[in-house]
Design a protein around this motif. Structure first.
Motif, PDB file in Angstrom:
ATOM      1  N   SER A  23       0.833  -1.210   0.000  1.00  0.00           N
ATOM      2  CA  SER A  23       0.000   0.000   0.000  1.00  0.00           C
ATOM      3  C   SER A  23       0.863   1.255   0.000  1.00  0.00           C
ATOM      4  O   SER A  23       0.525   2.256  -0.647  1.00  0.00           O
ATOM      5  N   HIS A  24       1.999   1.201   0.698  1.00  0.00           N
ATOM      6  CA  HIS A  24       2.927   2.345   0.712  1.00  0.00           C
ATOM      7  C   HIS A  24       3.551   2.536  -0.675  1.00  0.00           C
ATOM      8  O   HIS A  24       3.609   3.666  -1.182  1.00  0.00           O
ATOM      9  N   SER A  26       2.315   1.608  -3.487  1.00  0.00           N
ATOM     10  CA  SER A  26       1.242   2.067  -4.364  1.00  0.00           C
ATOM     11  C   SER A  26       1.011   3.570  -4.218  1.00  0.00           C
ATOM     12  O   SER A  26       0.863   4.287  -5.208  1.00  0.00           O
ATOM     13  N   LYS A  27       1.008   4.042  -2.994  1.00  0.00           N
ATOM     14  CA  LYS A  27       0.783   5.473  -2.740  1.00  0.00           C
ATOM     15  C   LYS A  27       1.924   6.321  -3.310  1.00  0.00           C
ATOM     16  O   LYS A  27       1.700   7.332  -3.979  1.00  0.00           O
ATOM     17  N   GLU A  30       1.811   6.249  -7.133  1.00  0.00           N
ATOM     18  CA  GLU A  30       0.696   7.055  -7.644  1.00  0.00           C
ATOM     19  C   GLU A  30       1.105   8.530  -7.664  1.00  0.00           C
ATOM     20  O   GLU A  30       0.862   9.243  -8.640  1.00  0.00           O
ATOM     21  N   GLU A  31       1.766   8.983  -6.598  1.00  0.00           N
ATOM     22  CA  GLU A  31       2.187  10.382  -6.501  1.00  0.00           C
ATOM     23  C   GLU A  31       3.353  10.707  -7.426  1.00  0.00           C
ATOM     24  O   GLU A  31       3.367  11.745  -8.075  1.00  0.00           O
ATOM     25  N   PRO A  37      -3.366   2.613  -8.376  1.00  0.00           N
ATOM     26  CA  PRO A  37      -3.032   1.575  -7.384  1.00  0.00           C
ATOM     27  C   PRO A  37      -3.111   0.154  -7.955  1.00  0.00           C
ATOM     28  O   PRO A  37      -2.256  -0.680  -7.654  1.00  0.00           O
ATOM     29  N   THR A  40       0.090  -0.802  -9.787  1.00  0.00           N
ATOM     30  CA  THR A  40       1.200  -1.133  -8.887  1.00  0.00           C
ATOM     31  C   THR A  40       1.027  -2.529  -8.306  1.00  0.00           C
ATOM     32  O   THR A  40       1.972  -3.325  -8.279  1.00  0.00           O
TER      33      THR A  40
END
Length: 120
Positions: A23-24, A26-27, A30-31, A37, A40
């Motif tokens: 999740s990290h 992915s975040k 994304e940025e 997401p 990724t």
């Protein structure tokens, strides 16, 4: 085992930052890259399937399963086989002739060659 460009991006992040949650990653991607997401997570799952990344739970923690140096070596070997008729000399010759090296870098290359000659 070769990694796709996308898998290599994820691995490079893990080599730099260490194990972390999907999740990290992915975040961050994304940025920084603009990946959705799902993109990724798909890339991470492919890398897991190839054995490049290990997943541990709870938390979907991603850990690189290969060392950067090992992946570099296998990629160079594939490149040498596929594009340079398996010739290390032709590969190095191509790398040297197509680049501008500083005097310091040229001296370092000479030192590496001398060191290699003395070890044989």
């Amino acid at each position: 085992m070769l990694a796709s460009d996308s898998e290599l991006k994820v691995l490079t992040y893990l080599w730099k930052c260490g194990s972390c949650k999907a999740s990290h990653i992915s975040k961050v991607f994304e940025e920084e890259i603009g990946w959705a997401p799902n993109t990724t997570y798909t890339i991470i799952r492919r890398a897991i399937k190839k054995g490049l990344i290990t997943r541990s739970d709870p938390g979907f923690i991603c850990t690189p399963n290969v060392k950067q140096e090992d992946l570099q070596a296998s990629s160079i070997n594939e490149l040498r086989k596929n594009l340079f008729d398996n010739s290390p000399f032709q590969l190095v010759k191509s790398l040297i002739s197509n680049n501008d090296f500083s005097d310091e870098e040229i001296n370092e290359l000479y030192s590496l060659i001398d060191k290699e000659k003395r070890s044989k």
